[in-house]
Design a protein around this motif. Structure first.
Motif, PDB file in Angstrom:
ATOM      1  N   SER A  32      69.210  21.281  13.115  1.00 25.17           N
ATOM      2  CA  SER A  32      67.510  21.171  13.728  1.00 25.17           C
ATOM      3  C   SER A  32      67.593  20.102  14.739  1.00 25.17           C
ATOM      4  O   SER A  32      68.603  18.931  14.898  1.00 25.17           O
ATOM      5  CB  SER A  32      66.583  20.171  12.657  1.00 25.17           C
ATOM      6  OG  SER A  32      66.672  19.440  12.471  1.00 25.17           O
ATOM      7  N   ASP A  65      58.339  22.567  12.941  1.00 20.63           N
ATOM      8  CA  ASP A  65      58.054  23.881  12.261  1.00 20.63           C
ATOM      9  C   ASP A  65      59.279  24.215  11.510  1.00 20.63           C
ATOM     10  O   ASP A  65      59.984  24.766  12.392  1.00 20.63           O
ATOM     11  CB  ASP A  65      57.439  25.080  13.145  1.00 20.63           C
ATOM     12  CG  ASP A  65      57.592  26.653  12.092  1.00 20.63           C
ATOM     13  OD1 ASP A  65      57.941  26.698  11.235  1.00 20.63           O
ATOM     14  OD2 ASP A  65      57.542  27.326  12.834  1.00 20.63           O
ATOM     15  N   ASN A  67      62.053  24.907   8.325  1.00 20.18           N
ATOM     16  CA  ASN A  67      62.243  25.540   6.519  1.00 20.18           C
ATOM     17  C   ASN A  67      63.795  24.585   6.167  1.00 20.18           C
ATOM     18  O   ASN A  67      64.300  24.279   6.653  1.00 20.18           O
ATOM     19  CB  ASN A  67      63.146  27.241   6.458  1.00 20.18           C
ATOM     20  CG  ASN A  67      61.548  27.948   7.650  1.00 20.18           C
ATOM     21  OD1 ASN A  67      60.618  27.322   6.884  1.00 20.18           O
ATOM     22  ND2 ASN A  67      62.255  29.011   8.106  1.00 20.18           N
ATOM     23  N   LEU A  69      65.246  23.350   1.912  1.00 21.19           N
ATOM     24  CA  LEU A  69      64.871  23.555   0.849  1.00 21.19           C
ATOM     25  C   LEU A  69      65.358  22.155  -0.473  1.00 21.19           C
ATOM     26  O   LEU A  69      65.580  21.263   0.932  1.00 21.19           O
ATOM     27  CB  LEU A  69      65.786  24.739  -0.043  1.00 21.19           C
ATOM     28  CG  LEU A  69      65.418  25.919   0.139  1.00 21.19           C
ATOM     29  CD1 LEU A  69      66.328  26.662  -0.428  1.00 21.19           C
ATOM     30  CD2 LEU A  69      64.171  26.832  -0.781  1.00 21.19           C
ATOM     31  N   PRO A 216      59.237  22.170  -0.468  1.00 18.18           N
ATOM     32  CA  PRO A 216      58.645  22.443   1.370  1.00 18.18           C
ATOM     33  C   PRO A 216      57.080  23.280   0.913  1.00 18.18           C
ATOM     34  O   PRO A 216      56.331  23.201   1.714  1.00 18.18           O
ATOM     35  CB  PRO A 216      59.246  23.761   1.391  1.00 18.18           C
ATOM     36  CG  PRO A 216      60.517  24.229   0.408  1.00 18.18           C
ATOM     37  CD  PRO A 216      60.720  22.392  -0.085  1.00 18.18           C
ATOM     38  N   ASN A 219      54.141  20.203   1.396  1.00 22.71           N
ATOM     39  CA  ASN A 219      54.149  20.237   3.112  1.00 22.71           C
ATOM     40  C   ASN A 219      54.414  19.052   3.352  1.00 22.71           C
ATOM     41  O   ASN A 219      53.583  18.129   3.913  1.00 22.71           O
ATOM     42  CB  ASN A 219      52.641  20.188   3.442  1.00 22.71           C
ATOM     43  CG  ASN A 219      52.246  22.312   3.649  1.00 22.71           C
ATOM     44  OD1 ASN A 219      53.173  22.591   4.036  1.00 22.71           O
ATOM     45  ND2 ASN A 219      50.851  22.143   2.790  1.00 22.71           N
ATOM     46  N   HIS A 292      59.413  21.877  -6.431  1.00 23.81           N
ATOM     47  CA  HIS A 292      58.875  23.067  -5.800  1.00 23.81           C
ATOM     48  C   HIS A 292      58.866  23.625  -7.191  1.00 23.81           C
ATOM     49  O   HIS A 292      57.960  24.897  -7.502  1.00 23.81           O
ATOM     50  CB  HIS A 292      60.377  23.259  -5.946  1.00 23.81           C
ATOM     51  CG  HIS A 292      60.567  24.681  -4.845  1.00 23.81           C
ATOM     52  ND1 HIS A 292      59.913  24.734  -3.404  1.00 23.81           N
ATOM     53  CD2 HIS A 292      61.369  25.737  -5.775  1.00 23.81           C
ATOM     54  CE1 HIS A 292      60.349  25.772  -3.661  1.00 23.81           C
ATOM     55  NE2 HIS A 292      61.430  26.472  -3.725  1.00 23.81           N
TER      56      HIS A 292
END
Length: 420
Positions: A32, A65, A67, A69, A216, A219, A292
Motif C-alpha cells: 500500500s 480504503d 482491505n 485480514l 477489519p 473498522n 474477527h
C-alpha cells in the motif's frame, strides 16, 4: 577514502515541513501507500516489576480504503528520539545550520550517487530525525574514515587498533559499549567529522513491523508492542517513540504506516479449526483472529495456548480473553505462567499435558496450528512438544514424528511467525 557527497546550505530558504514526502523512506514488502494515522486510544497492559511495559494502541485508519485480514502486518516508519538527535547535532557543531535548507550533490569526478534514503534537499534535523538509523553498528570503513578527523593521540591510536586486521576483539568490545552513533562519537571527543562523512556512511531508518491485533470488521486497527529496553539506558527506537506519544497524549502526532504484502500467517473465513500458540506480545495476531470470529467473520473452532510470566502482571488482554472464552468465541484455552508459584510452566508444557487431544485436533479435526514467538526459545520448544504429541498419537519413533512435523509445515498445517 575521499568524500563523495557535497552539501550546501541556504539560510534564506526555509524548508516546507508541511510537504514532507515519504519517497526516501524505506518500505520493504509494501502492499500500500504510506498512510498517516493518528493515535486514537491506548492502554498499558502490564504493571509491576520484572515485566516489559506493553501497550495496546489503536490507530485511526477509517479514512483509508484498504482491505486487510487479522494477522496481516503493518510497517511503522518511526522517528529517532529528538533529544538524542539534538545532542548528536550539538556534538557535530551543526546546531546553527541544522534547520537551514540544504542541497546535496556529488563531488566532481565521483561516480557515486546520493544514497536513496537521503533527500537531496531537506534539513539536517529532519534527516537525522527521520531518515538515518542512529543505532546501526558502525562498519570498519566508517571508523577508518574517522581516524583523520580525530585529534587526540590516544583516541586515534584506539581507532587504528580497532580497524586493524588483528583488532577483532577491540572492534567487538567497541560495538558492545557504543550502541548508538552518539555514544560512538562521545567515546572519541576529539573526533569532529564533517557531516558529509556521517551521511555517506549512514544507513536508512527502517520501518518496524507489527501484527494487526483486530478485525477489519471492527473498522479499527489495533497493535500490541513491548517497549524494548537495551543496555546503556537505550530503548527501542519505534517502541519508545510510540510510548512517548502515548505519555504526552499527543494525539495530533502523525504515525506513518503502510500495509505489508500478506503472508500465510493470517485469518481466513474457512471453517478449519485453529490451534493458536503464543507468548507475550506474540498474542497480537490472535487477538485479531478472535475479534474477527466474535464479529461473525469466522466459525472456526479455536484453541489458544498462551504463556507469560505472571497471571496478574503481564497477562495481556486478560479480560478480553476470558470474555472470548465465556462467550464461546474461544473454544478451549490453556494458560502458562513461568514465574507464578514454585513450578515454572511454559506453553510447551501445556501442549505436553494435552498432547493426545492436541494431536486429535491436528489429525482428526484437520486443525491448522499457528505459532507466534521467539525463534530460539518458544518456536523451538513448541516444535519439540508437537513432535511428542505426534509420537503419542501415531505410536512412532521421534525420527518419524519429525518427518511428519516437516510435512505439516510444508503443507501449511503448521504456520510460524517468529523473531530473534
Amino acid at each position: 577514502m575521499a568524500n563523495f557527497l557535497k552539501i550546501a546550505y541556504d539560510s534564506t530558504e526555509a524548508a516546507d515541513i508541511t510537504k514532507y514526502s515519504y519517497e526516501h523512506r524505506n518500505t520493504p514488502f509494501a502492499n500500500s501507500s504510506v498512510y498517516e494515522a493518528f493515535v486514537e486510544e491506548s492502554e498499558l497492559l502490564t504493571e509491576g516489576d520484572d515485566v516489559k511495559p506493553t501497550y495496546r494502541l489503536r490507530l485511526d485508519v477509517k479514512d483509508y480504503d484498504f482491505n486487510f485480514l487479522p494477522g496481516d502486518v503493518i510497517g511503522i516508519l518511526p522517528e529517532n528520539n529528538s533529544s538524542e538527535v539534538q545532542k548528536l547535532l550539538n556534538h557535530l557543531n551543526l546546531t546553527s545550520v541544522c534547520h537551514w535548507k540544504y542541497h546535496l550533490s556529488i563531488q566532481e569526478g565521483s561516480k557515486k550517487k546520493i544514497p536513496k534514503h537521503l533527500p537531496p534537499s531537506s534539513t539536517l534535523y529532519e534527516v537525522f530525525l527521520k531518515h538515518i538509523c542512529l543505532r546501526s553498528a558502525p562498519k570498519k570503513l566508517f571508523l577508518k574514515n574517522l581516524i583523520k578527523y580525530t585529534d587526540d593521540v590516544k583516541e586515534k591510536a584506539l581507532l587504528e587498533q580497532v580497524c586493524a586486521p588483528t583488532g577483532s576483539a577491540e572492534y567487538i568490545k567497541l560495538l558492545e559499549t557504543t550502541r548508538s552513533l552518539l555514544a560512538l562519537l562521545e567515546s572519541f571527543p576529539s573526533c569532529q567529522p564533517p557531516v558529509e562523512v556521517i551521511l555517506e556512511h549512514s544507513s536508512p531508518l527502517n520501518p518496524r513491523c507489527y501484527s494487526i491485533a483486530s478485525s477489519p470488521l471492527s473498522n479499527q486497527l489495533w497493535i500490541l508492542f513491548n517497549v524494548l529496553e537495551m543496555p546503556n539506558s537505550l530503548k527501542g527506537v519505534c517502541t519508545s517513540w510510540l510510548e512517548q506519544i502515548i505519555k504526552a497524549q499527543d494525539f495530533s502526532k502523525r504515525v506513518p504506516i503502510y500495509f505489508r504484502t500478506p503472508g500465510k500467517f493470517r485469518m481466513d473465513n474457512s471453517v478449519t479449526a485453529k490451534i493458536l500458540v503464543a507468548t507475550g506480545s506474540g498474542l497480537a495476531p490472535f487477538m485479531g483472529f478472535l475479534d474477527h470470529k466474535s464479529l461473525g467473520g469466522s466459525v472456526a473452532d479455536m484453541w489458544l495456548f498462551y504463556g507469560c510470566r505472571y497471571s496478574d502482571r503481564d497477562f495481556l488482554c486478560k479480560k478480553d480473553l476470558l470474555n472470548y472464552a465465556a462467550t464461546g468465541t474461544l473454544g478451549k484455552k490453556c494458560w502458562a505462567f513461568s514465574r507464578d508459584g514454585k513450578k515454572k510452566e511454559y506453553v510447551q508444557d501445556k501442549i505436553e499435558e494435552n498432547k493426545e487431544e492436541f494431536a486429535k485436533w491436528i489429525f482428526e479435526k484437520e486443525a491448522v496450528v499457528f505459532v507466534c514467538g521467539e525463534l530460539k526459545t518458544v518456536v523451538r520448544d513448541v516444535k519439540e512438544a508437537i513432535v511428542e504429541s505426534i509420537m503419542t498419537h501415531k505410536k512412532c519413533e521421534k525420527a518419524t514424528a519429525c518427518l511428519v512435523l516437516e510435512e505439516l509445515v510444508k503443507c501449511d498445517r503448521i504456520i510460524i511467525d517468529s523473531w530473534l
